[in-house]
Design an enzyme around this catalytic site. Sequence first.
Site, PDB file in Angstrom:
ATOM      1  CE  LYS A 114      15.312 -24.098 -15.651  1.00  0.00           C
ATOM      2  NZ  LYS A 114      16.626 -23.536 -15.495  1.00  0.00           N
ATOM      3  CE  LYS A 212      20.249 -25.170  -8.446  1.00  0.00           C
ATOM      4  NZ  LYS A 212      20.620 -23.766  -8.536  1.00  0.00           N
ATOM      5  CE  LYS A 215      18.774 -16.353 -10.089  1.00  0.00           C
ATOM      6  NZ  LYS A 215      19.290 -16.686 -11.423  1.00  0.00           N
TER       7      LYS A 215
END
Length: 344
Positions: A114, A212, A215
């Site tokens: 992140k 992966k 979203k």
Amino acid sequence: MKPILISGIQPSGKLHIGNYLGALKNFVDLQNTGRYQCYFFIADLHALTENPEAKDLSVNIINLAMDFLAAGLDPKKSIIFQQSKIQSLQELKWILSTLTPVSELMRMTAFKEKVLQPLKLSDRKKITKEKLDEIIGKSNFGLAEYPVLMAADILIYKTEFVPVGEDQLQHLEFARMLVRKFNGKFGETFIEPKPLLTEVPRLMSLDNPNKKMSKSLPAGCLFLDDSPEIIRGKIKKAVTDSGREIKYDSKNKPAISNLMKIYQAMAGQSIKSIEKKYKDKSYGDFKKDLTEVIVAYLSPFQKTKKRLKAQPQKIMKILETGAAKARIVAQVTMEEVKKKIGLI
Ligand code: ADP
Ligand code: TRP
């Protein structure tokens, strides 16, 4: 008493088929076994770590509640609620944070990903320690604390099972570490939660089979709400590997193997039978059929969701009733925890 099972999903955008095949579908199947006391929640506090706009967050919360219900979660069988409505969660999160070494949080893969997300992949690999420290220093503290809140979510209901996708395993391991620490210091209180994975624990992105489906990278997602035309376009554009054989080989043919996984999960056919069926066929033939499989698979979900959209009040009521039930259980745990740690 039935064993407790819990999971949550962040209202951070539309759900994709990775969320569904890796998590949500499993929630419904596990609920329907009748073997567990199930809790499913909207992890709205976790979603705040992405600093969403207020109006987007509230829309996403309602939308995720509709996804839960359209997928088959049933308020008569499961406790369905919003994470932010459980005030005592904050107390447990704080107590657990005092047992957490900061270094454990800094080494979490999801945290590092992140924090480094804005950088190009090539720059991430050669980042210096100084630069990394600088980026971490600027990131919001919620991102670092994320696993502590998640551990509190799990422990506060004395959970034994947690259905999630593979990307959450490290967070679960972290929660297990906290259970051992807490129980070791204050006496047997919590259970070490065990993950439950599906056959598709990590669906890869349609535009990059090394990443992966997520979203946060919408370009590679197939969303549960996508119309048949959009699904057709996305599958047509999905990357494939060199060669032309429809063969499952996740190492050398990751893209087609990923598409075969979708086919397998949605058509309920084994990889072997899919390979046999498409032995002399092209990628194009396979993709055409895959599109039909997906459209048919998502159709009942989409129809139910359309109906639910007209009933926002009913949805709010379900969430409120669920939160009232979850709050009671959480409070009982907190009373026990406070006593054990000496907060008289
Ligand atoms: P995202 O990474 O798309 O934002 P979340 O973090 O909200 O998704 O994940 C919700 C649930 O879906 C979690 O249990 C997570 O492990 C699972 N999940 C997310 N992406 C995938 C994927 N690509 N394949 C399988 N499961 C996934
Ligand atoms: N971190 C999870 C995700 O991104 C969401 C989550 C929050 C969760 N708390 C949880 C999942 C507790 C399982 C149990 O998907």
